[in-house]
Design a protein around this motif. Structure first.
Motif, PDB file in Angstrom:
ATOM      1  N   ASP A   1       0.842  -1.201   0.000  1.00 28.02           N
ATOM      2  CA  ASP A   1       0.000   0.000   0.000  1.00 28.02           C
ATOM      3  C   ASP A   1       0.872   1.244   0.000  1.00 28.02           C
ATOM      4  O   ASP A   1       1.966   1.261   0.573  1.00 28.02           O
ATOM      5  CB  ASP A   1      -0.888   0.034   1.254  1.00 28.02           C
ATOM      6  N   ASP A   2       0.354   2.280  -0.637  1.00 23.97           N
ATOM      7  CA  ASP A   2       1.017   3.583  -0.667  1.00 23.97           C
ATOM      8  C   ASP A   2       0.483   4.392   0.519  1.00 23.97           C
ATOM      9  O   ASP A   2      -0.503   5.121   0.415  1.00 23.97           O
ATOM     10  CB  ASP A   2       0.699   4.272  -1.997  1.00 23.97           C
ATOM     11  N   ILE A   3       1.131   4.239   1.687  1.00 23.34           N
ATOM     12  CA  ILE A   3       0.618   4.766   2.953  1.00 23.34           C
ATOM     13  C   ILE A   3       1.179   6.156   3.240  1.00 23.34           C
ATOM     14  O   ILE A   3       2.384   6.389   3.136  1.00 23.34           O
ATOM     15  CB  ILE A   3       0.976   3.821   4.117  1.00 23.34           C
ATOM     16  N   THR A   4       0.259   7.055   3.615  1.00 27.10           N
ATOM     17  CA  THR A   4       0.647   8.350   4.186  1.00 27.10           C
ATOM     18  C   THR A   4       0.241   8.354   5.648  1.00 27.10           C
ATOM     19  O   THR A   4      -0.924   8.104   5.974  1.00 27.10           O
ATOM     20  CB  THR A   4      -0.051   9.509   3.455  1.00 27.10           C
ATOM     21  N   VAL A   5       1.186   8.618   6.535  1.00 27.94           N
ATOM     22  CA  VAL A   5       0.876   8.714   7.964  1.00 27.94           C
ATOM     23  C   VAL A   5       0.265  10.086   8.223  1.00 27.94           C
ATOM     24  O   VAL A   5       0.854  11.118   7.874  1.00 27.94           O
ATOM     25  CB  VAL A   5       2.141   8.510   8.816  1.00 27.94           C
ATOM     26  N   THR A   6      -0.914  10.117   8.819  1.00 30.27           N
ATOM     27  CA  THR A   6      -1.651  11.371   9.005  1.00 30.27           C
ATOM     28  C   THR A   6      -1.755  11.806  10.460  1.00 30.27           C
ATOM     29  O   THR A   6      -2.333  12.855  10.748  1.00 30.27           O
ATOM     30  CB  THR A   6      -3.072  11.232   8.425  1.00 30.27           C
ATOM     31  N   ASP A   7      -1.243  10.993  11.383  1.00 31.41           N
ATOM     32  CA  ASP A   7      -1.380  11.296  12.809  1.00 31.41           C
ATOM     33  C   ASP A   7      -0.007  11.155  13.455  1.00 31.41           C
ATOM     34  O   ASP A   7       0.650  10.116  13.303  1.00 31.41           O
ATOM     35  CB  ASP A   7      -2.387  10.332  13.453  1.00 31.41           C
ATOM     36  N   PRO A   8       0.449  12.165  14.205  1.00 31.94           N
ATOM     37  CA  PRO A   8       1.785  12.094  14.822  1.00 31.94           C
ATOM     38  C   PRO A   8       1.911  10.995  15.865  1.00 31.94           C
ATOM     39  O   PRO A   8       3.027  10.629  16.246  1.00 31.94           O
ATOM     40  CB  PRO A   8       1.957  13.481  15.447  1.00 31.94           C
ATOM     41  N   ARG A   9       0.788  10.444  16.324  1.00 30.94           N
ATOM     42  CA  ARG A   9       0.858   9.368  17.316  1.00 30.94           C
ATOM     43  C   ARG A   9       1.144   8.013  16.678  1.00 30.94           C
ATOM     44  O   ARG A   9       1.305   7.025  17.390  1.00 30.94           O
ATOM     45  CB  ARG A   9      -0.452   9.304  18.096  1.00 30.94           C
ATOM     46  N   VAL A  10       1.212   7.974  15.372  1.00 29.57           N
ATOM     47  CA  VAL A  10       1.462   6.706  14.687  1.00 29.57           C
ATOM     48  C   VAL A  10       2.928   6.329  14.802  1.00 29.57           C
ATOM     49  O   VAL A  10       3.817   7.145  14.523  1.00 29.57           O
ATOM     50  CB  VAL A  10       1.046   6.790  13.202  1.00 29.57           C
ATOM     51  N   GLU A  11       3.170   5.101  15.186  1.00 31.45           N
ATOM     52  CA  GLU A  11       4.521   4.542  15.221  1.00 31.45           C
ATOM     53  C   GLU A  11       4.690   3.645  14.011  1.00 31.45           C
ATOM     54  O   GLU A  11       3.852   2.756  13.763  1.00 31.45           O
ATOM     55  CB  GLU A  11       4.712   3.734  16.504  1.00 31.45           C
ATOM     56  N   VAL A  12       5.729   3.882  13.240  1.00 34.80           N
ATOM     57  CA  VAL A  12       6.011   3.031  12.078  1.00 34.80           C
ATOM     58  C   VAL A  12       6.839   1.850  12.557  1.00 34.80           C
ATOM     59  O   VAL A  12       7.991   2.006  12.970  1.00 34.80           O
ATOM     60  CB  VAL A  12       6.744   3.818  10.971  1.00 34.80           C
ATOM     61  N   LEU A  13       6.244   0.662  12.512  1.00 36.96           N
ATOM     62  CA  LEU A  13       6.928  -0.538  12.991  1.00 36.96           C
ATOM     63  C   LEU A  13       7.845  -1.127  11.930  1.00 36.96           C
ATOM     64  O   LEU A  13       8.819  -1.804  12.262  1.00 36.96           O
ATOM     65  CB  LEU A  13       5.907  -1.587  13.432  1.00 36.96           C
ATOM     66  N   ALA A  14       7.525  -0.891  10.668  1.00 39.40           N
ATOM     67  CA  ALA A  14       8.387  -1.352   9.573  1.00 39.40           C
ATOM     68  C   ALA A  14       8.069  -0.518   8.342  1.00 39.40           C
ATOM     69  O   ALA A  14       6.927  -0.093   8.131  1.00 39.40           O
ATOM     70  CB  ALA A  14       8.160  -2.837   9.283  1.00 39.40           C
ATOM     71  N   SER A  15       9.098  -0.294   7.529  1.00 38.76           N
ATOM     72  CA  SER A  15       8.947   0.457   6.280  1.00 38.76           C
ATOM     73  C   SER A  15       9.377  -0.410   5.109  1.00 38.76           C
ATOM     74  O   SER A  15      10.101  -1.409   5.277  1.00 38.76           O
ATOM     75  CB  SER A  15       9.803   1.733   6.312  1.00 38.76           C
ATOM     76  N   TYR A  16       8.943  -0.023   3.927  1.00 39.13           N
ATOM     77  CA  TYR A  16       9.420  -0.700   2.729  1.00 39.13           C
ATOM     78  C   TYR A  16      10.881  -0.316   2.510  1.00 39.13           C
ATOM     79  O   TYR A  16      11.254   0.854   2.624  1.00 39.13           O
ATOM     80  CB  TYR A  16       8.563  -0.324   1.529  1.00 39.13           C
ATOM     81  N   ALA A  17      11.691  -1.316   2.182  1.00 38.44           N
ATOM     82  CA  ALA A  17      13.127  -1.076   2.038  1.00 38.44           C
ATOM     83  C   ALA A  17      13.551  -0.957   0.591  1.00 38.44           C
ATOM     84  O   ALA A  17      14.718  -0.670   0.314  1.00 38.44           O
ATOM     85  CB  ALA A  17      13.910  -2.216   2.705  1.00 38.44           C
TER      86      ALA A  17
END
Length: 686
Positions: A554-570
């Motif tokens: 998915d092409d994800i945009t984080v919209t909330d500062p409380r979101v923790e990114v547990l993993a990203s695409y490498a």
């Protein structure tokens, strides 16, 4: 999930009690005496007693024998079989015999035969060749059910009624004119007006606007993709029609034979998706299920998953394993015999998840017909065989396990939410990917939890989640506004929600939620997806935590500062973008997993999600992945079923408890589960 009828279990005849009227687990098989000469019947009941059989399902495919013609009846052979079984202390789950119409009926009324989406008639010669919406078929079938009920209502062997057999197995979707007429009636009841139907179906697209219900057809063969909401409603309708048929037979039975519990065997297994069993469960007095193992690396996990889901469809109350196999089946490309220990292991794993009855298809292996290579309790080799010895040993074990009869499944800390309508909708045509498999994603999460020694309940959508620390909703594709509010309340109230790719995409009409995905879950997740990025069958994408995704991204945009990114695409076009996220929500959290990681690949992220939810495995680290733990509770005790998932011995001495079934473990002073072995340990309830 449908409201349940009051649970009523088997009406045990006094003659079946091995010692007075104490509790017992039911044990037996489908019995087809009409396939054999009368002299074989006496050997059958002798061997049944030897094997510990105390119940059989009778008359399932007997319509042609019971009613040789429109106004001819022959009950004499069934009377004799019922009497013989009763005299030998064996109860009867008596079928209505309506599963397959006899040749005289299809010759007299060919209009009862189903029609495929391409207009082909489904002819007699196999089984279940009848239209669920045929008024002609129903009149004959209900007449037979009434005759059966009136004749056998007071028979002392009768323990339960068995409506038809595996409803919908071969005739769930019928596209005949009868189906078209019934579909229109169903749509009128659902929508009220044709204008409301047009709105729900989005008929402004492709000039599909209707001006009368009579213009509506089932989704037959079309020039291109049929209307998706039309397809979805036809799936809903088809499940509802068979549910209505089940209810019609049940009402006939209850009118003629009140007080006898009624059931019908579901098929919660594999890809049997057409029947919404969570909705059907309210139509029976106790839930019954058939299950057959499929080959593959997750075969045992799938058995556990299906038994688990069946137990939760049953609302935690005892349920009946109506059919499974002693060894090989006959309908797979290659039909493998079971290894030593597998028959008992498979049976007891169903008991671990709430079954109070273990039955097989069938008692004596057929000498002729399409299922002659399907295993049975008495195989072609006869009673002097490994198969018969194994089922006799299992009968003795089930008798020793009688104290747990009536106990219920202990709630797990984690729920996996299962939704039939999301299953139907997410796998329709014209979607971002035709490779998506809803049930497989749910099974992967279940397998990953099993490997970590964490118990999970597979629960139908609509089950209250408040008592679960974590709720995983794989591919919850269809989310209504009210369902979204419930999930928000769950997370903010302290629950930890996990959703996956292609969730929150459409509403109940299969209309896309606008404004970005995951629709009404966007704020809860704190993310926004503008476009899907499905992967080709041979394509993978690496994550920066070492995980490897397939099928979807998915092409994800984080919209909330409380979101923790547990993993990203490498790597790839989304390199550096979020792949797995978690957002604090009130006292809980909401996580989103945007790719398929598979059962093994989920281990890393699952560890972090479980830790944040305060969930840990109940098994010692050395046993995790090697054994499965399932727990039943009742009578002031917990019954721990410990199932060896391997072909090697496993020492379970550290689990403590009283060994309820000594045959489940061996090894001197230690407790060692043999390969594929099962032990039942009794602990004080805590």
């Amino acid at each position: 999930m449908a409201a349940a009828r009051p649970h009523r279990w088997l009406r045990w005849p006094e003659s079946t009690a091995p010692r007075g009227s104490g509790p017992r687990l039911a044990y037996g098989a489908d019995y087809n005496p009409e396939q054999w000469p009368r002299e074989v019947w006496d050997e059958d009941v002798r061997l049944m007693r030897e094997a510990g059989v105390n119940i059989v399902s009778l008359g399932i495919f007997s319509w042609a024998r019971l009613q040789p013609g429109p106004d001819e009846w022959d009950f004499a052979w069934l009377d004799e079989a019922m009497d013989l079984l009763h005299a030998n202390g064996i109860a009867v789950d008596l079928a209505t015999a309506t599963a397959s119409p006899p040749p005289w009926l299809t010759t007299l009324h060919p209009e009862i035969l189903p029609v495929t989406a391409t207009g082909e008639t489904v002819w007699p010669g196999a089984r279940q060749h009848w239209r669920p919406t045929s008024p002609v078929f129903r009149s004959y079938a209900l007449r037979l059910a009434d005759a059966m009920a009136r004749r056998y209502a007071d028979h002392p062997a009768l323990a339960a009624w068995h409506v038809s057999n595996e409803l919908g197995c071969h005739n769930i979707y019928d596209y005949s004119d009868d189906a078209a007429a019934a579909f229109r009636t169903w749509l009128r009841d659902r929508y009220g007006t044709v204008e409301q139907l047009n709105a729900a179906w989005g008929t402004a697209f492709w000039s599909q606007h209707y001006t009368a219900f009579d213009q509506v057809l089932p989704p037959r063969l079309a020039a291109s993709h049929p209307n998706p909401t039309q397809q979805l409603d036809f799936k809903r309708f088809s499940s509802d029609v068979l549910k209505g048929y089940l209810r019609a037979e049940r009402e006939v039975l209850e009118a003629a034979a009140p007080g006898i519990p009624v059931t019908s065997n579901f098929m919660v297994m594999g890809e049997s998706r057409g029947m919404n069993y969570a909705d059907w469960a309210g139509e029976v007095d106790f839930v019954s299920n058939d299950h057959y193992m499929r080959p593959g690396a997750q075969a045992l996990d799938e058995l556990s998953f299906s038994a688990n889901l069946t137990g939760n469809i049953a609302g935690g109350r005892p349920w009946f394993l109506m059919e499974h196999s002693t060894s090989a089946v006959n309908w797979q490309p290659v039909n493998r015999a079971k290894a030593p220990g597998e028959t008992a292991r498979d049976s007891l794993l169903h008991v671990a998840h709430g079954a109070d009855a273990v039955c097989f298809f069938q008692w004596r292996q057929s000498a002729a017909g399409a299922e002659k290579y399907h295993s049975a309790m008495v195989p072609h080799a006869g009673p002097d065989s490994a198969v018969f010895r194994s089922v006799a040993e299992l009968g003795a074990r089930l008798e020793r396990l009688a104290p747990l009869t009536g106990s219920h499944r202990k709630r797990a800390p984690v729920a996996i939410v299962f939704d039939w309508e999301s299953w139907w909708a997410c796998e329709q045509d014209s979607h971002p990917s035709s490779l998506l498999r809803y049930r497989q994603e749910a099974l992967d999460w279940y397998s990953a939890l099993l490997s970590r020694g964490v118990r999970a309940d597979v629960v139908p959508l609509g089950t209250p989640l408040e008592d679960y620390r974590m709720a995983i909703a794989p591919v919850l594709h269809m989310v209504t506004e009210e369902r979204a509010k419930e999930l928000v309340r769950y997370a903010e109230g302290g629950g930890h929600l996990v959703a996956t790719y292609f969730s929150g995409v459409v509403d109940e009409n299969d209309h896309a939620w606008l404004g970005g995905y995951p629709g009404p879950l966007r704020e809860l997740m704190g993310i926004r997806i503008e476009e899907f990025a499905p992967l080709q069958a041979d394509e993978q994408v690496r994550l920066d935590d070492g995980g490897v995704g397939t099928l979807w991204s998915d092409d994800i945009t984080v919209t909330d500062p409380r979101v923790e990114v547990l993993a990203s695409y490498a790597e790839g076009p989304r390199a550096g973008q979020a792949a797995i996220t978690r957002r604090q929500a009130g006292m809980g959290s909401a996580a989103y997993v945007s790719t398929r990681l598979g059962a093994q690949g989920l281990a890393g992220v699952l560890s972090r999600l479980l830790a944040s939810a305060g969930v840990s495995g109940e098994l010692p680290p050395g046993l995790r992945g090697r054994v499965e733990l399932a727990v039943r509770v009742g009578g002031g005790a917990e019954y721990w079923f410990v199932v060896n998932r391997t072909a090697e011995p496993v020492d379970i001495a550290g689990l403590g408890g009283e060994l309820l079934d000594p045959a489940g473990a061996a090894g001197g002073g230690t407790r060692v589960l043999p390969p594929r072995g099962v032990a039942v340990l009794r602990h004080p309830a805590g």
